[in-house]
Design a protein around this motif. Structure first.
Motif, PDB file in Angstrom:
ATOM      1  N   TYR A 168      20.105   8.305  30.697  1.00 48.20           N
ATOM      2  CA  TYR A 168      21.516   8.053  30.442  1.00 48.20           C
ATOM      3  C   TYR A 168      21.907   6.712  31.032  1.00 48.20           C
ATOM      4  O   TYR A 168      21.188   6.135  31.853  1.00 48.20           O
ATOM      5  N   GLY A 169      23.042   6.213  30.609  1.00 44.75           N
ATOM      6  CA  GLY A 169      23.567   4.968  31.143  1.00 44.75           C
ATOM      7  C   GLY A 169      24.746   5.245  32.057  1.00 44.75           C
ATOM      8  O   GLY A 169      25.642   6.017  31.706  1.00 44.75           O
ATOM      9  N   GLU A 170      24.734   4.632  33.221  1.00 49.88           N
ATOM     10  CA  GLU A 170      25.820   4.789  34.189  1.00 49.88           C
ATOM     11  C   GLU A 170      26.631   3.494  34.241  1.00 49.88           C
ATOM     12  O   GLU A 170      26.068   2.414  34.418  1.00 49.88           O
ATOM     13  N   VAL A 171      27.935   3.603  34.079  1.00 47.80           N
ATOM     14  CA  VAL A 171      28.815   2.437  34.062  1.00 47.80           C
ATOM     15  C   VAL A 171      29.502   2.299  35.420  1.00 47.80           C
ATOM     16  O   VAL A 171      30.452   3.019  35.709  1.00 47.80           O
ATOM     17  N   PRO A 172      29.039   1.370  36.265  1.00 47.54           N
ATOM     18  CA  PRO A 172      29.664   1.202  37.578  1.00 47.54           C
ATOM     19  C   PRO A 172      30.911   0.333  37.543  1.00 47.54           C
ATOM     20  O   PRO A 172      31.769   0.439  38.409  1.00 47.54           O
ATOM     21  N   HIS A 173      31.021  -0.561  36.528  1.00 41.37           N
ATOM     22  CA  HIS A 173      32.149  -1.492  36.487  1.00 41.37           C
ATOM     23  C   HIS A 173      32.641  -1.687  35.057  1.00 41.37           C
ATOM     24  O   HIS A 173      31.846  -1.962  34.151  1.00 41.37           O
ATOM     25  N   LEU A 174      33.943  -1.561  34.869  1.00 39.51           N
ATOM     26  CA  LEU A 174      34.608  -1.962  33.626  1.00 39.51           C
ATOM     27  C   LEU A 174      36.014  -2.402  34.030  1.00 39.51           C
ATOM     28  O   LEU A 174      36.845  -1.577  34.410  1.00 39.51           O
ATOM     29  N   ILE A 175      36.253  -3.707  33.971  1.00 34.46           N
ATOM     30  CA  ILE A 175      37.516  -4.272  34.434  1.00 34.46           C
ATOM     31  C   ILE A 175      38.041  -5.257  33.392  1.00 34.46           C
ATOM     32  O   ILE A 175      37.288  -6.074  32.859  1.00 34.46           O
ATOM     33  N   VAL A 176      39.331  -5.163  33.125  1.00 34.73           N
ATOM     34  CA  VAL A 176      39.994  -6.092  32.209  1.00 34.73           C
ATOM     35  C   VAL A 176      41.106  -6.800  32.973  1.00 34.73           C
ATOM     36  O   VAL A 176      41.885  -6.162  33.692  1.00 34.73           O
ATOM     37  N   SER A 177      41.185  -8.105  32.836  1.00 35.73           N
ATOM     38  CA  SER A 177      42.233  -8.877  33.480  1.00 35.73           C
ATOM     39  C   SER A 177      43.605  -8.379  33.019  1.00 35.73           C
ATOM     40  O   SER A 177      43.787  -8.002  31.856  1.00 35.73           O
ATOM     41  N   PHE A 178      44.570  -8.384  33.931  1.00 36.78           N
ATOM     42  CA  PHE A 178      45.892  -7.834  33.648  1.00 36.78           C
ATOM     43  C   PHE A 178      46.505  -8.443  32.384  1.00 36.78           C
ATOM     44  O   PHE A 178      47.128  -7.749  31.579  1.00 36.78           O
ATOM     45  N   ALA A 179      46.326  -9.744  32.189  1.00 31.54           N
ATOM     46  CA  ALA A 179      46.944 -10.444  31.055  1.00 31.54           C
ATOM     47  C   ALA A 179      46.371 -10.019  29.712  1.00 31.54           C
ATOM     48  O   ALA A 179      46.982 -10.275  28.665  1.00 31.54           O
ATOM     49  N   TYR A 180      45.217  -9.342  29.724  1.00 31.36           N
ATOM     50  CA  TYR A 180      44.555  -8.980  28.471  1.00 31.36           C
ATOM     51  C   TYR A 180      44.492  -7.471  28.245  1.00 31.36           C
ATOM     52  O   TYR A 180      43.743  -6.994  27.393  1.00 31.36           O
ATOM     53  N   ARG A 181      45.296  -6.737  28.980  1.00 34.46           N
ATOM     54  CA  ARG A 181      45.317  -5.292  28.808  1.00 34.46           C
ATOM     55  C   ARG A 181      46.208  -4.885  27.641  1.00 34.46           C
ATOM     56  O   ARG A 181      47.064  -5.646  27.210  1.00 34.46           O
ATOM     57  N   LYS A 182      45.971  -3.676  27.161  1.00 40.09           N
ATOM     58  CA  LYS A 182      46.710  -3.119  26.021  1.00 40.09           C
ATOM     59  C   LYS A 182      46.535  -3.976  24.779  1.00 40.09           C
ATOM     60  O   LYS A 182      47.424  -4.043  23.927  1.00 40.09           O
ATOM     61  N   LYS A 183      45.390  -4.628  24.692  1.00 40.20           N
ATOM     62  CA  LYS A 183      45.064  -5.452  23.526  1.00 40.20           C
ATOM     63  C   LYS A 183      43.737  -5.026  22.896  1.00 40.20           C
ATOM     64  O   LYS A 183      43.193  -5.731  22.057  1.00 40.20           O
ATOM     65  N   GLN A 188      36.686  -2.544  23.425  1.00 38.25           N
ATOM     66  CA  GLN A 188      35.575  -3.389  22.967  1.00 38.25           C
ATOM     67  C   GLN A 188      34.447  -3.414  23.996  1.00 38.25           C
ATOM     68  O   GLN A 188      33.261  -3.320  23.636  1.00 38.25           O
ATOM     69  N   LEU A 189      34.807  -3.517  25.267  1.00 34.01           N
ATOM     70  CA  LEU A 189      33.790  -3.539  26.315  1.00 34.01           C
ATOM     71  C   LEU A 189      33.079  -2.193  26.420  1.00 34.01           C
ATOM     72  O   LEU A 189      31.855  -2.141  26.597  1.00 34.01           O
ATOM     73  N   ALA A 190      33.830  -1.111  26.290  1.00 36.46           N
ATOM     74  CA  ALA A 190      33.224   0.224  26.352  1.00 36.46           C
ATOM     75  C   ALA A 190      32.273   0.436  25.190  1.00 36.46           C
ATOM     76  O   ALA A 190      31.179   1.006  25.360  1.00 36.46           O
ATOM     77  N   HIS A 191      32.653  -0.011  24.003  1.00 35.10           N
ATOM     78  CA  HIS A 191      31.775   0.137  22.843  1.00 35.10           C
ATOM     79  C   HIS A 191      30.520  -0.721  22.992  1.00 35.10           C
ATOM     80  O   HIS A 191      29.443  -0.340  22.504  1.00 35.10           O
ATOM     81  N   LYS A 192      30.650  -1.861  23.647  1.00 33.41           N
ATOM     82  CA  LYS A 192      29.476  -2.704  23.904  1.00 33.41           C
ATOM     83  C   LYS A 192      28.453  -1.937  24.732  1.00 33.41           C
ATOM     84  O   LYS A 192      27.244  -1.966  24.442  1.00 33.41           O
ATOM     85  N   VAL A 193      28.935  -1.239  25.757  1.00 32.01           N
ATOM     86  CA  VAL A 193      28.050  -0.439  26.603  1.00 32.01           C
ATOM     87  C   VAL A 193      27.421   0.695  25.814  1.00 32.01           C
ATOM     88  O   VAL A 193      26.213   0.957  25.925  1.00 32.01           O
ATOM     89  N   MET A 194      28.222   1.391  25.008  1.00 33.79           N
ATOM     90  CA  MET A 194      27.694   2.529  24.257  1.00 33.79           C
ATOM     91  C   MET A 194      26.646   2.100  23.236  1.00 33.79           C
ATOM     92  O   MET A 194      25.640   2.785  23.026  1.00 33.79           O
ATOM     93  N   GLU A 195      26.868   0.948  22.606  1.00 28.93           N
ATOM     94  CA  GLU A 195      25.866   0.424  21.669  1.00 28.93           C
ATOM     95  C   GLU A 195      24.565   0.094  22.397  1.00 28.93           C
ATOM     96  O   GLU A 195      23.465   0.379  21.911  1.00 28.93           O
ATOM     97  N   PHE A 196      24.696  -0.518  23.570  1.00 24.49           N
ATOM     98  CA  PHE A 196      23.519  -0.859  24.374  1.00 24.49           C
ATOM     99  C   PHE A 196      22.745   0.403  24.743  1.00 24.49           C
ATOM    100  O   PHE A 196      21.511   0.449  24.646  1.00 24.49           O
ATOM    101  N   CYS A 197      23.462   1.437  25.184  1.00 21.22           N
ATOM    102  CA  CYS A 197      22.814   2.688  25.597  1.00 21.22           C
ATOM    103  C   CYS A 197      22.126   3.376  24.422  1.00 21.22           C
ATOM    104  O   CYS A 197      21.045   3.957  24.578  1.00 21.22           O
ATOM    105  N   LYS A 198      22.746   3.307  23.251  1.00 20.17           N
ATOM    106  CA  LYS A 198      22.108   3.874  22.054  1.00 20.17           C
ATOM    107  C   LYS A 198      20.804   3.155  21.759  1.00 20.17           C
ATOM    108  O   LYS A 198      19.781   3.774  21.447  1.00 20.17           O
ATOM    109  N   ASP A 199      20.836   1.826  21.839  1.00 22.34           N
ATOM    110  CA  ASP A 199      19.637   1.031  21.575  1.00 22.34           C
ATOM    111  C   ASP A 199      18.518   1.353  22.557  1.00 22.34           C
ATOM    112  O   ASP A 199      17.329   1.258  22.220  1.00 22.34           O
ATOM    113  N   ARG A 200      18.887   1.726  23.796  1.00 21.93           N
ATOM    114  CA  ARG A 200      17.884   2.052  24.808  1.00 21.93           C
ATOM    115  C   ARG A 200      17.440   3.508  24.731  1.00 21.93           C
ATOM    116  O   ARG A 200      16.587   3.941  25.490  1.00 21.93           O
ATOM    117  N   GLY A 201      18.025   4.270  23.823  1.00 22.40           N
ATOM    118  CA  GLY A 201      17.620   5.659  23.648  1.00 22.40           C
ATOM    119  C   GLY A 201      18.234   6.614  24.649  1.00 22.40           C
ATOM    120  O   GLY A 201      17.727   7.730  24.838  1.00 22.40           O
TER     121      GLY A 201
END
Length: 255
Positions: A168-183, A188-201
């Motif tokens: 499994y993949g463990e996500v220790p950090h996911l942070i978005v700058s205040f000015a770019y939240r609710k956008k 997008q960052l979470a999906h990047k991680v999930m795609e990576f984890c799928k590729d790694r099986g």
């Protein structure tokens, strides 16, 4: 993604050495910003209000019907609660800065099962780090590091069967700058991680978050993460955790 949200135009790429200062700054701000919400949530709880009023009343009586002593006693108690909240998040930050965040290249990029990405946005012609996300791959038999208490989980009940026997993949950090939240950047960052984890099986993605992080917790739930357990074990003194009343929630999602 919410159709009413206009996605922010950011490019997500793998971490590079030139990103270090901006990443460390974002990491610091992203962790310590939870101190005040944690304090406000705790001090405004009905039980805590009762305790604060009782302590203020004790100050009033001991001070010979002094309103000043009542305020002093109540303020001292509120200050203690704030200090406990601060110690939990600052201690977590310092612990991470002494471990995985001390050398991002070695901790994340040198291992093909790990990853670290930054979201870059163009601001006045300059590229700025708007967010970051990291993942650590756990293969069968790997010991799982607990970022909140700085040790290793020893209770078998806190780790699912697939996590102990599978990957499994463990996500220790996911942070978005205040000015770019609710956008939509967090998604997008979470999906990047999930795609990576799928590729790694990997069979699932797991993470831990704290109860005051309401916006992040709402995002994870929206993305399909389910809370499987919670605890109040942090790296700080047990009484600090108890007074701050911060719950650490374990969440996971099958992919």
């Amino acid at each position: 993604m919410n159709p009413n949200i206009t996605p922010v135009q950011c490019s997500i790429r793998e971490y590079q050495a030139e990103d270090k200062d901006a990443v460390i700054s974002l990491f610091r701000n992203g962790i310590l910003e939870h101190v005040y919400p944690a304090f406000f949530k705790t001090i405004s709880h009905p039980d805590q209000i009762g305790v604060t009023l009782s302590i203020s009343m004790a100050g009033y009586v001991l001070g010979g019907s002094s309103y000043f002593m009542a305020l002093l006693f109540g303020g001292a108690w509120a200050g203690l609660i704030y200090y406990c909240c601060y110690e939990i998040y600052e201690g977590y930050r310092l612990g991470r800065m002494a471990t995985d965040m001390a050398d991002i290249q070695a901790s994340f990029l040198d291992n093909p099962d790990n990853g670290f990405w930054v979201a870059k946005a163009e601001v006045n012609g300059k590229s700025k780090v708007a967010g970051l996300v990291a993942v650590v791959g756990r293969r069968g038999g790997d010991e799982r590091g607990d970022g909140w208490n700085g040790g290793l989980l020893s209770g078998v009940d806190e780790i699912g069967q697939d996590e102990r026997d599978g990957s499994y993949g463990e996500v220790p950090h996911l942070i978005v700058s205040f000015a770019y939240r609710k956008k939509g950047l967090g998604s997008q960052l979470a999906h990047k991680v999930m795609e990576f984890c799928k590729d790694r099986g990997f069979s699932r993605v797991v993470l831990e978050t704290s109860s005051p992080q309401t916006a992040a917790n709402a995002l994870y739930s929206k993305l399909g993460f389910i809370q499987t357990s919670c605890h109040s074990n942090t790296h700080v003194n047990h009484w600090f955790s108890k007074l701050a009343n911060i719950q650490v929630m374990h969440m996971e999602k099958y992919i």
